[in-house]
Design a protein around this motif. Sequence first.
Motif, PDB file in Angstrom:
ATOM      1  N   UNK A 229      18.523  28.639  -7.046  1.00 35.05           N
ATOM      2  CA  UNK A 229      18.843  28.332  -8.438  1.00 35.05           C
ATOM      3  C   UNK A 229      17.729  28.609  -9.415  1.00 35.05           C
ATOM      4  N   UNK A 230      16.764  29.458  -9.047  1.00 37.53           N
ATOM      5  CA  UNK A 230      15.671  29.739  -9.978  1.00 37.53           C
ATOM      6  C   UNK A 230      15.836  31.090 -10.677  1.00 37.53           C
ATOM      7  N   UNK A 231      16.891  31.790 -10.344  1.00 35.23           N
ATOM      8  CA  UNK A 231      17.083  33.139 -10.870  1.00 35.23           C
ATOM      9  C   UNK A 231      17.008  33.183 -12.390  1.00 35.23           C
ATOM     10  N   UNK A 232      17.614  32.220 -13.050  1.00 39.27           N
ATOM     11  CA  UNK A 232      17.614  32.184 -14.512  1.00 39.27           C
ATOM     12  C   UNK A 232      16.460  31.353 -15.079  1.00 39.27           C
ATOM     13  N   UNK A 233      15.605  30.833 -14.212  1.00 37.77           N
ATOM     14  CA  UNK A 233      14.539  29.936 -14.644  1.00 37.77           C
ATOM     15  C   UNK A 233      13.155  30.573 -14.579  1.00 37.77           C
ATOM     16  N   UNK A 234      13.040  31.739 -13.948  1.00 34.39           N
ATOM     17  CA  UNK A 234      11.725  32.316 -13.713  1.00 34.39           C
ATOM     18  C   UNK A 234      11.733  33.812 -13.972  1.00 34.39           C
ATOM     19  N   UNK A 235      10.551  34.343 -14.206  1.00 32.34           N
ATOM     20  CA  UNK A 235      10.412  35.795 -14.333  1.00 32.34           C
ATOM     21  C   UNK A 235       9.847  36.390 -13.046  1.00 32.34           C
TER      22      UNK A 235
ATOM     23  N   UNK B 241      15.011  29.580 -29.203  1.00 30.07           N
ATOM     24  CA  UNK B 241      15.790  28.392 -28.855  1.00 30.07           C
ATOM     25  C   UNK B 241      15.492  27.959 -27.419  1.00 30.07           C
ATOM     26  N   UNK B 242      15.520  28.902 -26.495  1.00 25.12           N
ATOM     27  CA  UNK B 242      15.278  28.589 -25.083  1.00 25.12           C
ATOM     28  C   UNK B 242      13.872  27.998 -24.895  1.00 25.12           C
ATOM     29  N   UNK B 243      12.883  28.622 -25.508  1.00 23.56           N
ATOM     30  CA  UNK B 243      11.501  28.119 -25.397  1.00 23.56           C
ATOM     31  C   UNK B 243      11.359  26.731 -25.999  1.00 23.56           C
TER      32      UNK B 243
ATOM     33  N   UNK C  92       8.693  25.873  -8.208  1.00 30.84           N
ATOM     34  CA  UNK C  92       8.592  26.816  -7.087  1.00 30.84           C
ATOM     35  C   UNK C  92       9.885  26.934  -6.294  1.00 30.84           C
ATOM     36  N   UNK C  93      10.652  25.848  -6.217  1.00 25.94           N
ATOM     37  CA  UNK C  93      11.767  25.829  -5.272  1.00 25.94           C
ATOM     38  C   UNK C  93      13.145  25.761  -5.915  1.00 25.94           C
ATOM     39  N   UNK C  94      13.236  25.395  -7.189  1.00 24.37           N
ATOM     40  CA  UNK C  94      14.544  25.334  -7.855  1.00 24.37           C
ATOM     41  C   UNK C  94      15.263  24.037  -7.551  1.00 24.37           C
ATOM     42  N   UNK C  95      16.593  24.109  -7.523  1.00 21.72           N
ATOM     43  CA  UNK C  95      17.388  22.931  -7.213  1.00 21.72           C
ATOM     44  C   UNK C  95      18.446  22.655  -8.252  1.00 21.72           C
ATOM     45  N   UNK C  96      19.057  21.509  -8.119  1.00 20.28           N
ATOM     46  CA  UNK C  96      20.163  21.082  -8.969  1.00 20.28           C
ATOM     47  C   UNK C  96      19.688  20.841 -10.396  1.00 20.28           C
ATOM     48  N   UNK C  97      20.492  21.280 -11.359  1.00 19.96           N
ATOM     49  CA  UNK C  97      20.176  21.087 -12.773  1.00 19.96           C
ATOM     50  C   UNK C  97      21.301  20.323 -13.448  1.00 19.96           C
ATOM     51  N   UNK C  98      20.932  19.475 -14.371  1.00 19.86           N
ATOM     52  CA  UNK C  98      21.926  18.842 -15.225  1.00 19.86           C
ATOM     53  C   UNK C  98      22.253  19.805 -16.357  1.00 19.86           C
TER      54      UNK C  98
ATOM     55  N   UNK D 278      26.383  21.635  -2.060  1.00 15.01           N
ATOM     56  CA  UNK D 278      27.540  21.065  -2.728  1.00 15.01           C
ATOM     57  C   UNK D 278      27.942  21.739  -4.028  1.00 15.01           C
ATOM     58  N   UNK D 279      26.989  22.183  -4.799  1.00 14.21           N
ATOM     59  CA  UNK D 279      27.327  22.717  -6.103  1.00 14.21           C
ATOM     60  C   UNK D 279      27.445  24.238  -6.106  1.00 14.21           C
ATOM     61  N   UNK D 280      26.817  24.898  -5.184  1.00 17.98           N
ATOM     62  CA  UNK D 280      26.908  26.346  -5.130  1.00 17.98           C
ATOM     63  C   UNK D 280      26.521  27.032  -6.417  1.00 17.98           C
ATOM     64  N   UNK D 281      25.579  26.481  -7.138  1.00 19.24           N
ATOM     65  CA  UNK D 281      25.092  27.129  -8.340  1.00 19.24           C
ATOM     66  C   UNK D 281      25.645  26.551  -9.630  1.00 19.24           C
ATOM     67  N   UNK D 282      26.648  25.690  -9.571  1.00 20.98           N
ATOM     68  CA  UNK D 282      27.154  25.072 -10.798  1.00 20.98           C
ATOM     69  C   UNK D 282      26.185  24.003 -11.278  1.00 20.98           C
ATOM     70  N   UNK D 283      26.126  23.836 -12.570  1.00 13.44           N
ATOM     71  CA  UNK D 283      25.325  22.731 -13.120  1.00 13.44           C
ATOM     72  C   UNK D 283      26.185  21.478 -13.134  1.00 13.44           C
ATOM     73  N   UNK D 284      25.538  20.338 -12.915  1.00 14.00           N
ATOM     74  CA  UNK D 284      26.258  19.071 -12.990  1.00 14.00           C
ATOM     75  C   UNK D 284      26.646  18.781 -14.430  1.00 14.00           C
ATOM     76  N   UNK D 285      27.848  18.308 -14.602  1.00 16.01           N
ATOM     77  CA  UNK D 285      28.301  17.972 -15.961  1.00 16.01           C
ATOM     78  C   UNK D 285      28.327  16.482 -16.130  1.00 16.01           C
TER      79      UNK D 285
END
Length: 179
Positions: free
Chosen positions: A121-127, A28-30, A70-76, A172-179
Amino acid sequence: MIEAAAWRIAKHIKAVVPNHPAPIENLNHSLIISINFFTVIGLAVLGALFTGHGKEAAVMLLAFAVLRQLTGGLHLESSTWCAVATAGTATLLSLVTLNQLTATVLTVIGLLCVMVFAPAGIEDQTIIPERYYPILKVVGMFIIASNFWVGSSFAAIAYFAQGIMLAAYVLFKGGEKLK
């Protein structure tokens, strides 16, 4: 919409190939990542057909995507909204014309944001192990700094946008995803 389609496809794969070694969650994730990628490309191509600025949008999408990995950032929160926002923003910003000074200023701002905030914010996005994160920061800074030589106003816009999204994530978000 993307998440629902990915889940249906993952369930179908597991039904057809029940002994597939990947858990349904991994499939599903892939699939979400793949469908999101092709949706962004498809929407951007449609936008380029209307605007005639396909090359500019492609430069923005490529510059943004590489730096973002490479750098991460805000995610929807929704992959569908992410795809629409990414393709729509690249299409709209491909219409913008910048002078060299403005492009340089945007490049500098993007560089400073990456220097201060990346990666985030890349902890859950990268290996990639966390011990290599400083290298990701340096590579991101090098990529942005290369625009001082290349001089692409569209890359400058992409680097600026990614820098702002990175700063927003941290400040501003401190790791929360924008809703």
